[in-house]
Design a protein around this motif. Sequence first.
Motif, PDB file in Angstrom:
ATOM      1  N   VAL A  59      11.319   3.053 -31.559  1.00 40.97           N
ATOM      2  CA  VAL A  59      12.073   3.481 -30.374  1.00 40.97           C
ATOM      3  C   VAL A  59      11.829   2.490 -29.235  1.00 40.97           C
ATOM      4  O   VAL A  59      12.777   2.053 -28.564  1.00 40.97           O
ATOM      5  CB  VAL A  59      11.674   4.915 -29.951  1.00 40.97           C
ATOM      6  CG1 VAL A  59      12.390   5.322 -28.681  1.00 40.97           C
ATOM      7  CG2 VAL A  59      11.951   5.903 -31.071  1.00 40.97           C
ATOM      8  N   PHE A  60      10.564   2.108 -29.030  1.00 42.20           N
ATOM      9  CA  PHE A  60      10.257   1.112 -28.011  1.00 42.20           C
ATOM     10  C   PHE A  60      10.936  -0.210 -28.343  1.00 42.20           C
ATOM     11  O   PHE A  60      11.535  -0.856 -27.474  1.00 42.20           O
ATOM     12  CB  PHE A  60       8.742   0.915 -27.881  1.00 42.20           C
ATOM     13  CG  PHE A  60       8.362  -0.320 -27.108  1.00 42.20           C
ATOM     14  CD1 PHE A  60       8.708  -0.454 -25.770  1.00 42.20           C
ATOM     15  CD2 PHE A  60       7.668  -1.348 -27.726  1.00 42.20           C
ATOM     16  CE1 PHE A  60       8.357  -1.599 -25.054  1.00 42.20           C
ATOM     17  CE2 PHE A  60       7.316  -2.486 -27.019  1.00 42.20           C
ATOM     18  CZ  PHE A  60       7.670  -2.614 -25.688  1.00 42.20           C
ATOM     19  N   ASP A  61      10.857  -0.643 -29.600  1.00 48.76           N
ATOM     20  CA  ASP A  61      11.469  -1.909 -29.993  1.00 48.76           C
ATOM     21  C   ASP A  61      12.972  -1.910 -29.751  1.00 48.76           C
ATOM     22  O   ASP A  61      13.534  -2.912 -29.284  1.00 48.76           O
ATOM     23  CB  ASP A  61      11.168  -2.228 -31.459  1.00 48.76           C
ATOM     24  CG  ASP A  61       9.704  -2.594 -31.690  1.00 48.76           C
ATOM     25  OD1 ASP A  61       9.050  -3.071 -30.738  1.00 48.76           O
ATOM     26  OD2 ASP A  61       9.221  -2.410 -32.821  1.00 48.76           O
ATOM     27  N   ASP A  62      13.636  -0.802 -30.041  1.00 49.80           N
ATOM     28  CA  ASP A  62      15.081  -0.699 -29.784  1.00 49.80           C
ATOM     29  C   ASP A  62      15.372  -0.788 -28.287  1.00 49.80           C
ATOM     30  O   ASP A  62      16.295  -1.494 -27.869  1.00 49.80           O
ATOM     31  CB  ASP A  62      15.646   0.611 -30.337  1.00 49.80           C
ATOM     32  CG  ASP A  62      15.662   0.656 -31.856  1.00 49.80           C
ATOM     33  OD1 ASP A  62      15.515  -0.410 -32.493  1.00 49.80           O
ATOM     34  OD2 ASP A  62      15.816   1.759 -32.405  1.00 49.80           O
ATOM     35  N   ALA A  63      14.588  -0.088 -27.488  1.00 49.13           N
ATOM     36  CA  ALA A  63      14.774  -0.126 -26.036  1.00 49.13           C
ATOM     37  C   ALA A  63      14.494  -1.530 -25.512  1.00 49.13           C
ATOM     38  O   ALA A  63      15.205  -2.030 -24.624  1.00 49.13           O
ATOM     39  CB  ALA A  63      13.872   0.903 -25.358  1.00 49.13           C
ATOM     40  N   TRP A  64      13.472  -2.182 -26.055  1.00 52.11           N
ATOM     41  CA  TRP A  64      13.131  -3.543 -25.623  1.00 52.11           C
ATOM     42  C   TRP A  64      14.285  -4.509 -25.941  1.00 52.11           C
ATOM     43  O   TRP A  64      14.622  -5.375 -25.125  1.00 52.11           O
ATOM     44  CB  TRP A  64      11.841  -4.008 -26.290  1.00 52.11           C
ATOM     45  CG  TRP A  64      11.433  -5.360 -25.794  1.00 52.11           C
ATOM     46  CD1 TRP A  64      11.681  -6.562 -26.388  1.00 52.11           C
ATOM     47  CD2 TRP A  64      10.745  -5.644 -24.572  1.00 52.11           C
ATOM     48  NE1 TRP A  64      11.182  -7.564 -25.614  1.00 52.11           N
ATOM     49  CE2 TRP A  64      10.603  -7.045 -24.491  1.00 52.11           C
ATOM     50  CE3 TRP A  64      10.231  -4.851 -23.548  1.00 52.11           C
ATOM     51  CZ2 TRP A  64       9.970  -7.664 -23.428  1.00 52.11           C
ATOM     52  CZ3 TRP A  64       9.598  -5.470 -22.481  1.00 52.11           C
ATOM     53  CH2 TRP A  64       9.472  -6.861 -22.423  1.00 52.11           C
ATOM     54  N   GLU A  65      14.876  -4.383 -27.133  1.00 54.88           N
ATOM     55  CA  GLU A  65      16.011  -5.243 -27.498  1.00 54.88           C
ATOM     56  C   GLU A  65      17.167  -5.053 -26.527  1.00 54.88           C
ATOM     57  O   GLU A  65      17.800  -6.033 -26.122  1.00 54.88           O
ATOM     58  CB  GLU A  65      16.469  -4.955 -28.919  1.00 54.88           C
ATOM     59  CG  GLU A  65      15.572  -5.548 -29.973  1.00 54.88           C
ATOM     60  CD  GLU A  65      16.081  -5.303 -31.375  1.00 54.88           C
ATOM     61  OE1 GLU A  65      17.321  -5.242 -31.579  1.00 54.88           O
ATOM     62  OE2 GLU A  65      15.233  -5.163 -32.273  1.00 54.88           O
ATOM     63  N   HIS A  69      18.653  -7.937 -24.058  1.00 58.12           N
ATOM     64  CA  HIS A  69      20.083  -8.233 -24.082  1.00 58.12           C
ATOM     65  C   HIS A  69      20.665  -8.171 -22.668  1.00 58.12           C
ATOM     66  O   HIS A  69      21.462  -9.024 -22.274  1.00 58.12           O
ATOM     67  CB  HIS A  69      20.809  -7.248 -25.007  1.00 58.12           C
ATOM     68  CG  HIS A  69      22.285  -7.476 -25.076  1.00 58.12           C
ATOM     69  ND1 HIS A  69      22.830  -8.573 -25.714  1.00 58.12           N
ATOM     70  CD2 HIS A  69      23.314  -6.766 -24.576  1.00 58.12           C
ATOM     71  CE1 HIS A  69      24.151  -8.513 -25.593  1.00 58.12           C
ATOM     72  NE2 HIS A  69      24.462  -7.433 -24.912  1.00 58.12           N
ATOM     73  N   GLU A  70      20.271  -7.177 -21.889  1.00 62.91           N
ATOM     74  CA  GLU A  70      20.765  -7.064 -20.525  1.00 62.91           C
ATOM     75  C   GLU A  70      20.276  -8.217 -19.651  1.00 62.91           C
ATOM     76  O   GLU A  70      21.027  -8.743 -18.833  1.00 62.91           O
ATOM     77  CB  GLU A  70      20.352  -5.734 -19.885  1.00 62.91           C
ATOM     78  CG  GLU A  70      20.933  -5.573 -18.495  1.00 62.91           C
ATOM     79  CD  GLU A  70      20.818  -4.172 -17.951  1.00 62.91           C
ATOM     80  OE1 GLU A  70      20.235  -4.033 -16.868  1.00 62.91           O
ATOM     81  OE2 GLU A  70      21.318  -3.247 -18.610  1.00 62.91           O
ATOM     82  N   ILE A  71      19.038  -8.633 -19.844  1.00 66.64           N
ATOM     83  CA  ILE A  71      18.511  -9.778 -19.093  1.00 66.64           C
ATOM     84  C   ILE A  71      19.326 -11.036 -19.397  1.00 66.64           C
ATOM     85  O   ILE A  71      19.734 -11.757 -18.488  1.00 66.64           O
ATOM     86  CB  ILE A  71      17.019 -10.014 -19.405  1.00 66.64           C
ATOM     87  CG1 ILE A  71      16.179  -8.895 -18.804  1.00 66.64           C
ATOM     88  CG2 ILE A  71      16.555 -11.363 -18.895  1.00 66.64           C
ATOM     89  CD1 ILE A  71      14.742  -8.913 -19.240  1.00 66.64           C
ATOM     90  N   LEU A  72      19.569 -11.285 -20.683  1.00 64.75           N
ATOM     91  CA  LEU A  72      20.331 -12.471 -21.071  1.00 64.75           C
ATOM     92  C   LEU A  72      21.761 -12.417 -20.549  1.00 64.75           C
ATOM     93  O   LEU A  72      22.330 -13.440 -20.171  1.00 64.75           O
ATOM     94  CB  LEU A  72      20.320 -12.630 -22.590  1.00 64.75           C
ATOM     95  CG  LEU A  72      18.971 -12.986 -23.205  1.00 64.75           C
ATOM     96  CD1 LEU A  72      19.067 -12.966 -24.722  1.00 64.75           C
ATOM     97  CD2 LEU A  72      18.475 -14.335 -22.709  1.00 64.75           C
TER      98      LEU A  72
END
Length: 75
Positions: A59-65, A69-72
């Motif tokens: 769940v954390f990994d999905d949120a981190w991705e 993506h938003e940062i990029l």
Amino acid sequence: MKSFYHYLMKYRHPKPQDEISKFANDAYNDHSFPKNTDNYDEISSYLEMNGAYLASMTVFDDAWERYQHEILKNI
């Protein structure tokens, strides 16, 4: 650039719709959550030691991705 915690808070919901919104609600209630960092290792280590409310680190990994993506997208 906003911290991961700040990004995650956009998923808070009074009635969690999915695992990420449940994670956001739980992180909000976790007063020790590292709120001012964008460092994956720091947050991941914290959650591994203190994130009993997180059913799976996936769940954390999905949120981190999503966060990355938003940062990029905003660069």
